[in-house]
Design a protein around this motif. Structure first.
Motif, PDB file in Angstrom:
ATOM      1  N   LYS A 161       1.117  -1.440   0.121  1.00 27.46           N
ATOM      2  CA  LYS A 161      -0.276   0.111  -0.136  1.00 27.46           C
ATOM      3  C   LYS A 161       1.015   1.818  -0.173  1.00 27.46           C
ATOM      4  O   LYS A 161       2.042   1.309   0.516  1.00 27.46           O
ATOM      5  N   VAL A 162       0.692   2.010  -0.735  1.00 28.23           N
ATOM      6  CA  VAL A 162       1.394   3.433  -0.943  1.00 28.23           C
ATOM      7  C   VAL A 162       0.513   4.726   0.314  1.00 28.23           C
ATOM      8  O   VAL A 162      -0.618   4.673  -0.547  1.00 28.23           O
ATOM      9  N   TYR A 163       1.261   5.105   1.036  1.00 27.45           N
ATOM     10  CA  TYR A 163       0.524   6.407   1.392  1.00 27.45           C
ATOM     11  C   TYR A 163       1.624   7.694   1.243  1.00 27.45           C
ATOM     12  O   TYR A 163       2.543   7.325   1.083  1.00 27.45           O
ATOM     13  N   THR A 164       0.788   8.484   1.125  1.00 26.13           N
ATOM     14  CA  THR A 164       1.336  10.054   1.557  1.00 26.13           C
ATOM     15  C   THR A 164       0.970  11.060   2.345  1.00 26.13           C
ATOM     16  O   THR A 164      -0.235  10.805   3.329  1.00 26.13           O
ATOM     17  N   LEU A 165       2.267  11.259   3.191  1.00 23.15           N
ATOM     18  CA  LEU A 165       1.753  12.327   4.097  1.00 23.15           C
ATOM     19  C   LEU A 165       1.779  13.806   4.205  1.00 23.15           C
ATOM     20  O   LEU A 165       2.873  13.796   3.553  1.00 23.15           O
ATOM     21  N   SER A 166       0.770  14.828   4.543  1.00 27.87           N
ATOM     22  CA  SER A 166       1.529  15.855   4.009  1.00 27.87           C
ATOM     23  C   SER A 166       1.344  17.126   5.707  1.00 27.87           C
ATOM     24  O   SER A 166       0.184  17.009   5.794  1.00 27.87           O
ATOM     25  N   SER A 167       2.400  17.685   5.869  1.00 30.03           N
ATOM     26  CA  SER A 167       2.532  18.658   6.613  1.00 30.03           C
ATOM     27  C   SER A 167       2.408  19.823   5.718  1.00 30.03           C
ATOM     28  O   SER A 167       3.679  20.751   5.230  1.00 30.03           O
ATOM     29  N   GLU A 168       1.855  21.139   6.386  1.00 29.90           N
ATOM     30  CA  GLU A 168       2.486  22.199   6.020  1.00 29.90           C
ATOM     31  C   GLU A 168       2.114  23.584   7.299  1.00 29.90           C
ATOM     32  O   GLU A 168       0.089  23.272   7.358  1.00 29.90           O
ATOM     33  N   MET A 169       2.623  24.798   7.536  1.00 28.58           N
ATOM     34  CA  MET A 169       2.210  25.990   8.416  1.00 28.58           C
ATOM     35  C   MET A 169       2.221  27.605   7.438  1.00 28.58           C
ATOM     36  O   MET A 169       3.560  27.329   6.982  1.00 28.58           O
ATOM     37  N   ALA A 170       1.511  28.433   7.148  1.00 27.96           N
ATOM     38  CA  ALA A 170       1.511  29.407   7.280  1.00 27.96           C
ATOM     39  C   ALA A 170       1.249  30.294   8.349  1.00 27.96           C
ATOM     40  O   ALA A 170       0.276  30.129   9.292  1.00 27.96           O
ATOM     41  N   VAL A 171       2.666  30.976   8.887  1.00 25.46           N
ATOM     42  CA  VAL A 171       2.609  32.144   9.689  1.00 25.46           C
ATOM     43  C   VAL A 171       1.752  33.515   8.969  1.00 25.46           C
ATOM     44  O   VAL A 171       1.661  34.171   7.818  1.00 25.46           O
ATOM     45  N   THR A 172       0.561  33.442   9.485  1.00 21.41           N
ATOM     46  CA  THR A 172      -0.164  34.756   9.436  1.00 21.41           C
ATOM     47  C   THR A 172       0.128  36.380   9.931  1.00 21.41           C
ATOM     48  O   THR A 172      -0.950  37.519   9.013  1.00 21.41           O
ATOM     49  N   ASP A 173       0.386  35.808  11.585  1.00 16.68           N
ATOM     50  CA  ASP A 173       0.814  37.069  11.596  1.00 16.68           C
ATOM     51  C   ASP A 173       2.160  37.276  12.734  1.00 16.68           C
ATOM     52  O   ASP A 173       1.578  35.956  12.712  1.00 16.68           O
ATOM     53  N   TRP A 174       2.800  38.318  13.602  1.00 18.12           N
ATOM     54  CA  TRP A 174       3.183  38.141  14.041  1.00 18.12           C
ATOM     55  C   TRP A 174       3.819  39.863  14.864  1.00 18.12           C
ATOM     56  O   TRP A 174       3.483  40.471  13.988  1.00 18.12           O
TER      57      TRP A 174
END
Length: 428
Positions: free
Chosen positions: A346-359
């Motif tokens: 079986k083939v799986y893809t895990l993806s993760s991303e984070m975008a800073v929106t303000d600081w």
């Protein structure tokens, strides 16, 4: 020899997607602009081009079709939009010209040459990289930075979505040389999971938002360039490019004779003037299946073997004034699972991303209590119970897994500000 504990922390949390930045400052009214960004020579659309309202944190990027949606508070309607993409000349246009919502921004590739003085400043590309890492605190804030970010995590089997988790998090980032650890607080979250599609194997990502934050090379260089490993790579100058009309060194790196247990190949983009890291793109070498078998796995059944097929990483930094800030990172891991006595893997893809929106810099009233801090070992899909707020997500309760992160942030932007105001009232 590489620190095995550090290696495990890093290689067990690796993953990919797209990015967008938005200011989440309170908005009493705004206007929406839409358009497209294309290459002036080929007329091809440009994906992930950045659009920023001059002198603000308000920004977005183009999607895979080169299209963008930019929501601007009324107080900034007289401003200009700065459009940038790595390797292209910067384009500046007044917001008023985008009014017809079909505006096409045309970018042209920059022809860049480094002077003999620039080239001679470093004996070789490796000396440049060592200089960037040794001076890593010169281009960042001297104090802590309190950030708001949007996090997304997906798991797919083949091309079918198994799990999608979205969250708004608070991040307290400490200075690069500080011994204090960065802290992350889960604010709002939701998920859609169908574990039946995983059959007998339950796949989860450990680390959650930390899996993306640890890609911040300037804060966590040890996860890729340790004192021991930095000399185990070949560094070669590539053709320079530009970003924001400023010249950028491009350095390719690759392992020397596979000396390390974990090897990477990639590119580093470094601002010529400040020697700040602008962006980094790299991949894990998975060519030796015996060497990488089960490498990215924290825990598994004894009758299962896991082989990574692809591991891609990206981190971007954003400049404001004379300082640079972590702004976005993503990682994507594709792997196959072999289970004994089963004919097909079986083939799986895990993806993760984070975008800073303000600081906000050096804000003494912006703290994260110990009891609210996520642990770096968190499994976010298991941790969000109690943070799911249907009223916060409003009419967008259904998660749309194929929509861009830009679309998701657009939809919840107002609700984030409303919730912040309610929290202020409650906390008095």
């Amino acid at each position: 020899m590489e620190n095995s504990h550090t290696l495990k922390r890093y290689t067990s949390t690796l993953l990919l997607l797209v990015f967008v930045l938005f200011s989440l400052n309170a908005q009493t009214g705004f206007k929406e602009y839409q358009g497209k960004v294309i290459d002036g020579r080929t007329n091809k659309v440009i994906e992930a081009a950045s659009l920023n309202i001059n002198n603000t944190n308000i920004s977005t990027i183009t999607n895979s079709e080169g299209e963008f949606t930019l929501k601007v508070p009324n107080q900034y309607l007289d401003s200009k939009v700065v459009v940038t993409f790595l390797g292209y000349n910067t384009f500046v246009v007044p917001l008023s010209q985008l009014a017809d919502n079909n505006y096409v921004v045309t970018l042209y590739e920059a022809v860049t040459k480094l002077s003999a003085v620039n080239i001679a400043a470093f004996k070789n590309a490796e000396s440049l990289i060592r200089k960037v890492l040794s001076d890593k605190s010169k281009n960042v804030s001297e104090g802590s930075v309190f950030m708001t970010a949007f996090y997304r995590e997906t798991i797919k089997r083949r091309n079918r979505n198994v799990s999608l988790t979205e969250a708004v998090v608070n991040i307290l980032k400490q200075p690069n040389l500080s011994k204090q650890r960065d802290a992350i607080q889960l604010w709002k979250a939701r998920k859609s999971t169908d574990y039946k599609r995983l059959d007998t194997v339950s796949v989860k990502l450990q680390g959650g938002p930390f899996s993306t934050m640890f890609l911040d090379i300037m804060k966590y260089p040890e996860y890729i360039f340790t004192d021991e490993s930095i000399g185990s790579y070949n560094y070669v100058f590539d053709n320079p490019t530009t970003i924001n009309n400023r010249t950028v060194y491009v350095v390719n790196f690759s392992p020397k004779a596979n000396q390390l247990r974990v090897n990477y190949n990639g590119k580093l983009f470094i601002d010529v003037q400040t020697l700040a890291l602008v962006s980094a793109n790299y991949v894990l070498d998975v060519s030796d299946m015996k060497k990488t078998k089960n490498l990215l796995v924290k825990r598994k059944p004894s009758d299962v073997e896991v082989y990574p097929l692809e591991a891609i990483y990206k981190v971007d930094y954003k400049e404001k004034g004379d300082k640079w800030y972590y702004s976005y990172s993503n990682l994507s891991l594709t792997f196959k699972v072999n289970k004994k006595r089963q004919l097909f893997n079986k083939v799986y893809t895990l993806s993760s991303e984070m975008a800073v929106t303000d600081w906000v810099e050096n804000s003494t009233d912006k703290k994260i209590k110990n009891k609210d801090k996520l642990r770096p070992s968190v499994i976010i899909t298991d941790a969000i119970s109690g943070f799911s707020d249907p009223n916060f997500w409003g009419e967008y309760n259904l998660i749309e897994p194929d929509k861009s992160i830009e679309s998701a942030i657009n939809k919840i932007k107002k609700n984030i500000e409303k919730q912040k105001e309610r929290d202020k009232t409650v906390n008095g």
